[in-house]
Motif scaffolding. Structure first.
Motif, PDB file in Angstrom:
ATOM      1  N   ILE A  63     -20.680 -35.029   7.709  1.00  0.00           N
ATOM      2  CA  ILE A  63     -19.972 -33.828   7.275  1.00  0.00           C
ATOM      3  C   ILE A  63     -20.184 -32.757   8.332  1.00  0.00           C
ATOM      4  CG2 ILE A  63     -19.573 -32.181   5.422  1.00  0.00           C
ATOM      5  CD1 ILE A  63     -19.236 -35.112   4.574  1.00  0.00           C
ATOM      6  N   GLU A  64     -19.110 -32.370   9.004  1.00  0.00           N
ATOM      7  CA  GLU A  64     -19.188 -31.347  10.042  1.00  0.00           C
ATOM      8  C   GLU A  64     -18.791 -29.973   9.514  1.00  0.00           C
ATOM      9  OE1 GLU A  64     -20.408 -31.770  12.904  1.00  0.00           O
ATOM     10  OE2 GLU A  64     -20.365 -33.932  13.271  1.00  0.00           O
ATOM     11  N   ILE A 119     -25.457 -34.185   7.379  1.00  0.00           N
ATOM     12  CA  ILE A 119     -24.765 -32.947   7.033  1.00  0.00           C
ATOM     13  C   ILE A 119     -25.011 -31.946   8.156  1.00  0.00           C
ATOM     14  CG2 ILE A 119     -24.421 -31.157   5.306  1.00  0.00           C
ATOM     15  CD1 ILE A 119     -23.977 -33.959   4.202  1.00  0.00           C
ATOM     16  N   ASN A 120     -23.963 -31.628   8.910  1.00  0.00           N
ATOM     17  CA  ASN A 120     -24.082 -30.657   9.997  1.00  0.00           C
ATOM     18  C   ASN A 120     -23.496 -29.295   9.646  1.00  0.00           C
ATOM     19  OD1 ASN A 120     -25.326 -32.443  11.842  1.00  0.00           O
ATOM     20  ND2 ASN A 120     -23.341 -33.343  12.355  1.00  0.00           N
ATOM     21  N   GLY A 121     -22.661 -29.228   8.626  1.00  0.00           N
ATOM     22  CA  GLY A 121     -22.025 -27.970   8.254  1.00  0.00           C
ATOM     23  C   GLY A 121     -21.215 -28.153   6.997  1.00  0.00           C
ATOM     24  N   GLY A 122     -20.453 -27.120   6.670  1.00  0.00           N
ATOM     25  CA  GLY A 122     -19.607 -27.180   5.493  1.00  0.00           C
ATOM     26  C   GLY A 122     -20.303 -26.661   4.253  1.00  0.00           C
ATOM     27  N   GLY A 159     -27.334 -28.394   8.805  1.00  0.00           N
ATOM     28  CA  GLY A 159     -26.658 -27.117   8.588  1.00  0.00           C
ATOM     29  C   GLY A 159     -25.806 -27.179   7.345  1.00  0.00           C
ATOM     30  N   GLY A 160     -25.034 -26.117   7.138  1.00  0.00           N
ATOM     31  CA  GLY A 160     -24.160 -26.047   5.985  1.00  0.00           C
ATOM     32  C   GLY A 160     -24.882 -25.559   4.744  1.00  0.00           C
ATOM     33  N   GLY A 213     -29.732 -25.278   7.563  1.00  0.00           N
ATOM     34  CA  GLY A 213     -28.805 -25.127   6.460  1.00  0.00           C
ATOM     35  C   GLY A 213     -29.469 -24.518   5.238  1.00  0.00           C
ATOM     36  N   THR A 214     -28.738 -24.495   4.142  1.00  0.00           N
ATOM     37  CA  THR A 214     -29.235 -23.994   2.865  1.00  0.00           C
ATOM     38  C   THR A 214     -29.080 -25.111   1.851  1.00  0.00           C
ATOM     39  OG1 THR A 214     -28.535 -21.744   3.430  1.00  0.00           O
ATOM     40  CG2 THR A 214     -28.977 -22.211   1.105  1.00  0.00           C
TER      41      THR A 214
END
Length: 660
Positions: A396-397, A417-420, A454-455, A477-478
């Motif tokens: 997931i970018e 999970i890299n972002g989003g 991230g993300g 990330g959170t």
């Protein structure tokens, strides 16, 4: 956590959607049979497709060579549309008009009873009603034949009402404010060939315009092309006894509105060759209700724009599940194990770079037999099994993902999970990294990885919140996790090393299977025994009274674990439940407070983690087992702003507020 998740699904040969040098030369062209190796990645980069300005030239299906197995190259080089794929005003062209109610021979038109045969390139305007008849296109290999349907009605009780037997390309145009209908009764034949659709083409087929086309496929499929099927406009209402749209080489949708009700699959591409068998949606609106898969591609699926709505197998409640079949969990209660009722399924790669995707499916909502990447768009799914599942890698970018209902929310061997922004509600594990061939029994670490870089990730799971049969790593990330309320599962769980090296982390759940990070983590974590009920607000404050993190817990909990870059050794942190102090703990090391089972097979000590009484080589509750200084904190701004701001409304975790 399920103790043993050996893969039970046979991994079939996968084909990357890559291009070899090939130029289509018509319906009679010999098709390539060269298969590629398994797709190793899915790196989509383009969100638009090109349009050839040379109206007389077809698209060029050539890149000059293979592109390392990535789907992104196909989007830029192979998914091109030429001008004649789009609607062109035919009033200025030389046309041949055919009144189907009383067809007559003309230049390029032969009539035999109720059969109308078009033999030459050109634009043919069809109107009127052809009862129990057929329109055949049997032109030259390099001929383009355009059928303009002006309120035409074609029915046939013996074969396909429209049959493109030979041409380079057939184009069906739907003028504004017109409505045409095609209806069949049985599957026809032409020699040894079965005409398996109401509109059946042995060559490339395009549909364009702004009018309406109703296809009543009572025998088999709605519209089929044995080459490429392209839709750039029009309103298509398709009801089919089997599949709705079939493009054996590819199905490409750029614009228009497509409504499909299918007793089989909604959209399908079937060829398992290197540069074929894919589905692309780059615009328009696609609504699918299918008894089997909504979208199925023998190689890859890419969605870059538009709106896609899929209901498969009756939806998430259409078939009862009890866990994931591939990884030792979900088992279908139906007797037909061959039925696949997934929302969108790809054999090699499934990429979503934009658009809006909504899926309600009895089986996995989004599924790839190899890799899946989400780098944009909005995804909302309900699943009777997994929300998003990849047999190999799931990345997931960016984008927004909401898993409203699932057995397991996100699942793959390697899950990153890299972002989003991701919200997951699951009756079993929220995120699950499992399925590698070296997965072992309880406490045996596999090669699986679950990594958050991230993300924003919010999880409400009745099983494990974040679960890995190998390593579990949070680097940024959170992350908000509401874990289980009972025994046998944990908010965080892994068989390998569990590390928190950065980010903002808050977990609430049961203390029965509590697992805390290993002491080689680069960010401090605090875990406290603390009870609360569904709907309670959990808030963590530092000694200065500032809120570090807060959220509304969707379920009862007996433990709170949190980690942020602000937690420093020697400082005291307090957990409030609905504004009342519930627990406090002074940071005395990398992991402080109520500690858990640790990570089997990794980290300091034989068991690799923390033990409640400091045994088994793990961290003591009040400090490091060796009395050394904790690892250096990561560099960066230590004054990170809480996700909701001081004194603001806490984040609402997904799911209802009942104790489930």
């Amino acid at each position: 956590m399920k103790p043993n998740r050996l893969s039970t699904k046979k991994h079939t040969l996968r084909f990357a959607v890559i291009l070899s040098a090939l130029v289509l030369t018509g319906c009679a062209s010999t098709q390539s049979t060269t298969s590629s190796t398994s797709a190793s990645s899915a790196s989509s980069t383009a969100s638009t497709v090109s349009t050839s300005e040379e109206s007389g030239a077809d698209e060029t299906d050539s890149t000059g060579g293979a592109m390392n197995g990535t789907i992104g190259s196909v989007i830029e080089a192979n998914l091109s549309f030429k001008n004649k794929d789009f609607y062109i005003d035919y009033s200025t062209e030389d046309t041949v008009k055919i009144d189907l109610s009383a067809p007559k021979e003309a230049d390029g038109v032969k009539v035999s009873g109720s059969t109308v045969t078009i033999t030459e390139a050109g634009t043919y305007v069809l109107s009127g009603t052809l009862t129990d008849g057929q329109v055949i296109i049997d032109a030259g290999d390099e001929d383009d034949v355009r059928l303009v349907l002006e309120n035409a009605s074609i029915t046939c009780t013996t074969t396909a009402p429209i049959y493109a037997k030979n041409a380079d390309k057939v184009i069906i145009s739907l003028p504004e404010n017109t409505e045409s209908t095609v209806t069949d009764t049985v599957t026809g034949t032409d020699g040894n060939d079965a005409l398996t659709a109401a509109i059946f083409a042995k060559c490339d087929l395009s549909v364009n315009g702004t009018g309406t086309l109703n296809v009543n496929a009572n025998a088999n499929d709605g519209i089929t092309s044995e080459d490429k099927l392209k839709i750039t406009g029009g309103v298509l209402n398709i009801t089919s006894a089997d599949d709705g749209l079939v493009g054996k080489d590819a199905v490409l949708i750029k614009d228009g509105t497509v409504h499909i009700t299918a007793s089989g699959n909604g959209i399908k591409s079937t060829k398992s060759e290197a540069d074929k068998g894919y589905v692309y949606i780059g615009g328009g609106t696609v609504n699918i209700t299918a008894e089997k898969d909504g979208i199925q591609a023998e190689t890859s699926v890419l969605i870059s724009a538009g709106e896609v709505n899929v209901t498969a197998g009756g939806g998430a409640n259409g078939e009862q599940k009890t866990g994931n079949a591939m990884f030792g969990g979900a088992q279908s209660t139906t007797t037909d194990e061959t039925l696949s009722a997934k929302g969108i399924k790809a054999e090699a790669a499934l990429d979503i770079t934009g658009g809006t995707v909504t899926v309600d499916s009895a089986d996995d909502s989004l599924h790839s037999n190899d890799s899946m990447t989400v780098s944009g768009g909005g995804i909302t799914v309900k699943s009777g099994d997994d929300g998003l599942h990849a047999d190999n890698t799931l990345t997931i970018e960016d984008g927004t993902i909401v898993v409203e209902e699932s057995c397991e929310g996100l699942e793959a061997i390697d899950l990153t999970i890299n972002g989003g922004t991701i919200d997951v509600t699951a009756s079993d594990d929220g995120l699950n990294a499992a399925g590698s061939s070296v997965d072992g029994g309880f406490g045996t670490a596999g090669a699986d990885t679950l990594t958050v870089n991230g993300g924003t990730l919010t999880v409400n799971a009745s099983g494990d919140g974040l679960d890995s049969n190998g390593a579990l790593t949070i680097n940024g990330g959170t992350v908000y996790v509401s874990g289980p309320t009972g025994d046998g599962n944990g908010t965080f769980d892994c068989d390998g090393v569990f590390t928190i090296n950065g980010g903002v982390v808050l977990g609430t759940g049961s203390s029965d299977m509590l697992k805390t990070p290993t002491t080689d983590s680069r960010q401090n974590t605090i875990s406290v025994s603390c009870t609360g009920s569904a709907g309670d607000t959990v808030e963590v404050k530092g000694a200065d009274g500032n809120t570090l993190v807060s959220a509304v817990a969707p379920k009862n909990f007996t433990n709170v674990m949190f980690s942020t870059p602000d937690i420093t050794e020697g400082e005291t942190y307090t957990v409030y439940v609905n504004g009342t102090e519930a627990a406090s703990e002074t940071c005395s090391g990398v992991v402080s407070g109520a500690t858990g089972m640790g990570s089997f097979g990794g980290g300091p000590g034989n068991m690799g983690g923390q033990a409640p009484n400091g045994g088994m080589g793990g961290q003591m509750p009040n400090g490091n087992s060796d009395g050394t200084t904790p690892p250096e904190m990561p560099s960066g701004d230590s004054g990170i702003t809480p996700p909701n701001g001081n004194g603001g409304t806490p984040l609402q975790m997904p799911g209802n507020t009942s104790d489930t």
